[in-house]
Write an enzyme that holds these catalytic residues in place. Structure first.
Site, PDB file in Angstrom:
ATOM      1  N   ARG A  31      -2.060  -6.625  -8.235  1.00  0.00           N
ATOM      2  CA  ARG A  31      -0.906  -7.464  -7.898  1.00  0.00           C
ATOM      3  C   ARG A  31      -0.700  -8.555  -8.927  1.00  0.00           C
ATOM      4  O   ARG A  31       0.411  -8.968  -9.194  1.00  0.00           O
ATOM      5  CB  ARG A  31      -1.100  -8.103  -6.525  1.00  0.00           C
ATOM      6  CG  ARG A  31      -1.051  -7.136  -5.378  1.00  0.00           C
ATOM      7  CD  ARG A  31      -1.317  -7.870  -4.099  1.00  0.00           C
ATOM      8  NE  ARG A  31      -2.598  -8.550  -4.184  1.00  0.00           N
ATOM      9  CZ  ARG A  31      -3.582  -8.441  -3.329  1.00  0.00           C
ATOM     10  NH1 ARG A  31      -3.446  -7.697  -2.277  1.00  0.00           N
ATOM     11  NH2 ARG A  31      -4.716  -9.077  -3.491  1.00  0.00           N
ATOM     12  N   SER A  39      -2.977  -7.621   2.843  1.00  0.00           N
ATOM     13  CA  SER A  39      -3.275  -7.508   4.267  1.00  0.00           C
ATOM     14  C   SER A  39      -3.648  -8.864   4.851  1.00  0.00           C
ATOM     15  O   SER A  39      -3.288  -9.188   5.984  1.00  0.00           O
ATOM     16  CB  SER A  39      -4.413  -6.509   4.490  1.00  0.00           C
ATOM     17  OG  SER A  39      -4.015  -5.217   4.129  1.00  0.00           O
ATOM     18  N   HIS A  61       0.842  -1.201   0.000  1.00  0.00           N
ATOM     19  CA  HIS A  61       0.000   0.000   0.000  1.00  0.00           C
ATOM     20  C   HIS A  61       0.879   1.255   0.000  1.00  0.00           C
ATOM     21  O   HIS A  61       0.651   2.195  -0.769  1.00  0.00           O
ATOM     22  CB  HIS A  61      -0.901   0.041   1.241  1.00  0.00           C
ATOM     23  CG  HIS A  61      -1.902  -1.054   1.330  1.00  0.00           C
ATOM     24  ND1 HIS A  61      -1.996  -1.863   2.444  1.00  0.00           N
ATOM     25  CD2 HIS A  61      -2.847  -1.487   0.473  1.00  0.00           C
ATOM     26  CE1 HIS A  61      -2.975  -2.727   2.274  1.00  0.00           C
ATOM     27  NE2 HIS A  61      -3.507  -2.535   1.073  1.00  0.00           N
ATOM     28  N   LYS A  97     -16.109  -7.366   5.914  1.00  0.00           N
ATOM     29  CA  LYS A  97     -14.809  -8.035   5.918  1.00  0.00           C
ATOM     30  C   LYS A  97     -14.331  -8.380   7.327  1.00  0.00           C
ATOM     31  O   LYS A  97     -13.292  -8.999   7.484  1.00  0.00           O
ATOM     32  CB  LYS A  97     -13.751  -7.161   5.224  1.00  0.00           C
ATOM     33  CG  LYS A  97     -13.828  -7.202   3.721  1.00  0.00           C
ATOM     34  CD  LYS A  97     -12.575  -6.592   3.130  1.00  0.00           C
ATOM     35  CE  LYS A  97     -12.500  -6.843   1.644  1.00  0.00           C
ATOM     36  NZ  LYS A  97     -11.252  -6.340   1.075  1.00  0.00           N
TER      37      LYS A  97
END
Length: 160
Positions: free
Chosen positions: A91, A129, A18, A42
Site C-alpha cells: 500500500r 483490515s 484485498h 493477531k
C-alpha cells in the site's frame, strides 16, 4: 508449468483492497489460492472458519480462485499446494521493508518461491483490515470498504 500463486493474509475482514488484488491476480495467474492464516497472535475478530467462509463469498465469481485456511509456515503451505509464487500487496513505501524481509525469509525456507508485489487501486491504497475494524467498532459506515456480506458480519459483531 502452471503458475499457482498464493495470496496470504489474515483477511480479518477481507476488504475491497484485498478483492482488488485477487481480481487482478485471477487475470495474471492460472490459479490463485487465497491462503488465510489462523494467526492467533493477531487476535482476529473472526474465527478462521468465518474468515474462510466470508472470503469464499467475496471471490465466488472467480473460477480460478480458491480459499484455504491454514496454520504453520507459509513456505510449507506453498510447498504442499505446489505453489511457486507468493503475491503480496504494497500500500505504501512503509510496507516494503517488512515485505522485503518476508520475501527473503520465504525464499530461504522454500527456494522455489518467488514473491510478486502488486499495489492496490488508488482508492484502496489507505485501506487495511485494521482501519475497517476501527471504523466498525465505532459504528461508522464501512460500506465503501467491504462487500455487503462483510459489512453485515461486522455490524452483527459490533451490535449493541
Amino acid at each position: 508449468m502452471t503458475n499457482r500463486v498464493i495470496y496470504p493474509g489474515t483477511f480479518d475482514p477481507i476488504t475491497h483492497g484485498h478483492s482488488d488484488l485477487i481480481a487482478r491476480a485471477a487475470r495474471l495467474f492460472d490459479e490463485v489460492i487465497v491462503a488465510i492464516a489462523s494467526n492467533p497472535t493477531k487476535k482476529p475478530l473472526f474465527t478462521l472458519e468465518e474468515r474462510v467462509a466470508q472470503s469464499q463469498l467475496v471471490v465466488a465469481a472467480y473460477k480460478n480462485v480458491k480459499v484455504i485456511g491454514f496454520s504453520g509456515l507459509l513456505a510449507d503451505f506453498a510447498r504442499t499446494h505446489q505453489a511457486n509464487i507468493l503475491l503480496r500487496g504494497l500500500r505504501a513505501v512503509s510496507d516494503f521493508e517488512y515485505e522485503f524481509q518476508l520475501a527473503n525469509l520465504n525464499r530461504h525456507l522454500n527456494s522455489e518461491l518467488e514473491s510478486v508485489f502488486l499495489t492496490p487501486a488508488e482508492q484502496y491504497s489507505f485501506l487495511s483490515s485494521t482501519i475497517v475494524k476501527e471504523v466498525a467498532i465505532h459504528h461508522g459506515d464501512v460500506s465503501g470498504f467491504v462487500a455487503p456480506e462483510i459489512e453485515a458480519a461486522l455490524k452483527e459483531k459490533f451490535k449493541n
